[in-house]
Design a protein around this motif. Structure first.
Motif, PDB file in Angstrom:
ATOM      1  N   ILE A 381      -0.513   4.404  -3.610  1.00 47.98           N
ATOM      2  CA  ILE A 381      -1.660   4.139  -4.475  1.00 47.98           C
ATOM      3  C   ILE A 381      -2.989   4.369  -3.770  1.00 47.98           C
ATOM      4  N   ALA A 382      -2.958   4.675  -2.465  1.00 45.31           N
ATOM      5  CA  ALA A 382      -4.205   5.014  -1.772  1.00 45.31           C
ATOM      6  C   ALA A 382      -4.845   6.268  -2.353  1.00 45.31           C
ATOM      7  N   THR A 383      -4.111   6.960  -3.198  1.00 45.11           N
ATOM      8  CA  THR A 383      -4.692   8.118  -3.896  1.00 45.11           C
ATOM      9  C   THR A 383      -5.938   7.713  -4.673  1.00 45.11           C
ATOM     10  N   ILE A 384      -6.053   6.437  -5.019  1.00 45.58           N
ATOM     11  CA  ILE A 384      -7.243   5.994  -5.752  1.00 45.58           C
ATOM     12  C   ILE A 384      -8.506   6.162  -4.924  1.00 45.58           C
ATOM     13  N   VAL A 387     -10.222   9.328  -6.232  1.00 43.26           N
ATOM     14  CA  VAL A 387     -10.571   9.491  -7.648  1.00 43.26           C
ATOM     15  C   VAL A 387     -11.367   8.287  -8.143  1.00 43.26           C
ATOM     16  N   ASP A 388     -11.921   8.410  -9.326  1.00 44.37           N
ATOM     17  CA  ASP A 388     -12.657   7.303  -9.951  1.00 44.37           C
ATOM     18  C   ASP A 388     -11.674   6.440 -10.736  1.00 44.37           C
ATOM     19  N   PHE A 389     -11.009   5.582 -10.021  1.00 40.48           N
ATOM     20  CA  PHE A 389      -9.998   4.734 -10.645  1.00 40.48           C
ATOM     21  C   PHE A 389     -10.488   3.293 -10.591  1.00 40.48           C
ATOM     22  N   ASP A 390     -10.507   2.624 -11.740  1.00 39.90           N
ATOM     23  CA  ASP A 390     -11.028   1.259 -11.826  1.00 39.90           C
ATOM     24  C   ASP A 390      -9.922   0.260 -11.519  1.00 39.90           C
ATOM     25  N   ALA A 398      -5.734  -5.273  -6.772  1.00 38.42           N
ATOM     26  CA  ALA A 398      -6.964  -5.101  -5.995  1.00 38.42           C
ATOM     27  C   ALA A 398      -6.974  -6.015  -4.777  1.00 38.42           C
ATOM     28  N   LYS A 399      -6.559  -7.273  -4.967  1.00 38.48           N
ATOM     29  CA  LYS A 399      -6.524  -8.218  -3.848  1.00 38.48           C
ATOM     30  C   LYS A 399      -5.492  -7.795  -2.812  1.00 38.48           C
ATOM     31  N   TRP A 400      -4.315  -7.440  -3.296  1.00 45.97           N
ATOM     32  CA  TRP A 400      -3.262  -6.996  -2.382  1.00 45.97           C
ATOM     33  C   TRP A 400      -3.689  -5.734  -1.625  1.00 45.97           C
TER      34      TRP A 400
END
Length: 433
Positions: A381-384, A387-390, A398-400
């Protein structure tokens, strides 16, 4: 007093033999360390002195000489108070010479042929090489039958040279008791040879280095620095404390289809790990292998069946749901120049919703501590970052994610590889969700 410069390394037998002989004839040496491992023997100023760029090299008031046994002969002839170390009698001298050549061509060749590959490969030589080593010691054992010294009735440079050579056994586990004549001679030679104790620390250096090298696995990783699977392997290797010989493989150039790589991995996928001939691919299988083979404990992949099962479930979820969703929506850009369709975007959202549910009240994705499941999912998920991923829509994730980046060894090491593809995504920012 003569001005004698010795360019040397403290651990090899050749250098130690020169130091002991200098001590025996009573001359002082200006010792100048040349770090061969750092390439200092190839420095122009040293090559000018010795175009063969070998150590030890002796410089006696402008006269230059290398090859340790030639140096021993020179020191004994020029500075010896008598000829006991290198007799002038032709027959006695011939015997010393024969033992010196035996030392170089048989003993040293056998010892270096079996033990010294560890300096480049981390492993000792072949069984055939060890047999040559045994043969060399058998010959020496025969020469010493009823003899106190290797060439005549007193200490000579042949003893000193052979002492320096076979003392390598103190840096390795070699059973000298199988050669009783050698064992007896060796114990005495250490007592009667001047300078032995002075050179002894060099052997400690060699032993420490060899123990370090043979303890290190020889792990080749065929990879690309940007994809999540490769980054997951690099981070896990960091977590278990092993070094990887990273070998860049560029699919755009067809390097994954070359015969030599297909021979390793007929599926021609990356990352691919080669551990001393054992080949494994599929990143999550590699992560499990690294922990089970090299982990100092089982914290990253517990042996407890239930804990392990939960990690396995998350790894399959990562591959089949998270990674698949990212690959379906974002990765077409790299092939077609545009992103996936609405159905692919829905898969991404569903995957994050599931992960957010898994992380409700949890600091880690599979249990109460960091595991390879966290590392694998972090890499995915570090691909975010590209990109503009909310991510705020998924507060547990998000916390993890913020915590995982702090806790995972090697995250910073892999970040550059991850961001190396950012310019490809930046060109399409207006189309991001």
């Amino acid at each position: 007093m003569p001005t004698l410069d010795l360019y040397y390394m403290p651990s090899p037998g050749a250098s130690r033999a020169v130091i002991m002989t200098a001590r025996a004839v009573g001359v002082e040496l200006n010792k100048k360390v040349v770090d061969v491992f750092a390439g200092e023997h190839l420095n122009p100023d040293f090559v000018k002195i010795n175009p063969q760029h070998t150590v030890p090299t002796l410089v006696d008031d402008g006269f230059v000489l290398w090859e340790s046994r030639a140096i021993l002969m020179y020191l004994a002839e020029k500075y010896g108070k008598d000829d006991s170390l290198y007799p002038k009698d032709p027959q006695k001298r011939a015997l010393v010479n024969q033992r010196l050549y035996f030392d170089l061509a048989t003993l040293y060749a056998a010892i270096s042929g079996y033990y010294y590959p560890a300096f480049s490969t981390g492993k000792f030589g072949t069984p055939e090489a060890f047999k040559k080593l045994e043969t060399g010691f058998e010959f020496l054992n025969t020469f010493l039958e009823g003899q106190k010294y290797v060439a005549g009735s007193n200490l000579t440079i042949a003893d000193i040279s052979i002492l320096a050579t076979i003392s390598t056994i103190e840096a390795v586990d070699f059973d000298l008791s199988k050669y009783p004549n050698v064992e007896r001679w060796y114990a005495n030679a250490k007592k009667v040879t001047p300078g032995w104790e002075e050179t002894r620390p060099g052997l400690d250096i060699m032993r420490a280095l060899l123990l370090l090298l043979i303890a290190m696995p020889n792990l080749d990783l065929y990879y690309l620095p940007s994809p999540g699977p490769s980054r997951a392997v690099v981070m896990t290797a960091k977590a278990v404390g092993v070094e990887l010989n990273k070998k860049l493989l560029n699919p755009k150039l067809g390097e994954h289809l070359k015969p030599e790589f297909l021979k390793l991995n007929p599926q021609h996928t990356i990352p691919t790990l080669v551990d001393d001939g054992f080949v494994i691919w599929e990143s999550r299988a590699i992560l499990i292998y690294l922990v089970e083979q090299y982990g100092k404990d089982d914290s990253l992949y517990p042996k407890d069946p239930q804990k392990q099962a939960l990690i396995n479930q998350r790894l399959y979820f990562d591959m089949n749901t998270l990674y698949e969703a990212f690959a379906s929506y974002y990765y077409p850009l790299l092939r077609t120049g545009s992103y996936g369709d609405a159905a692919a975007w829905t898969k991404v959202q569903n995957a994050f919703e599931l992960l957010n549910t898994f992380l409700e009240g949890q600091d880690y994705v599979a249990g109460g501590q960091l595991t390879i499941a966290d590392i694998s999912i972090l890499a995915t998920i570090a691909t975010i970052e590209l990109v503009d991923f909310d991510l705020t829509k998924y507060p547990n994730v998000a916390k993890w994610y913020a915590n995982a980046k702090k806790e995972t060894p090697g995250w910073e090491d892999t970040l550059e590889g991850l961001l190396s593809r950012k310019h490809l995504f930046d060109a399409k920012k207006p189309e991001f969700k």
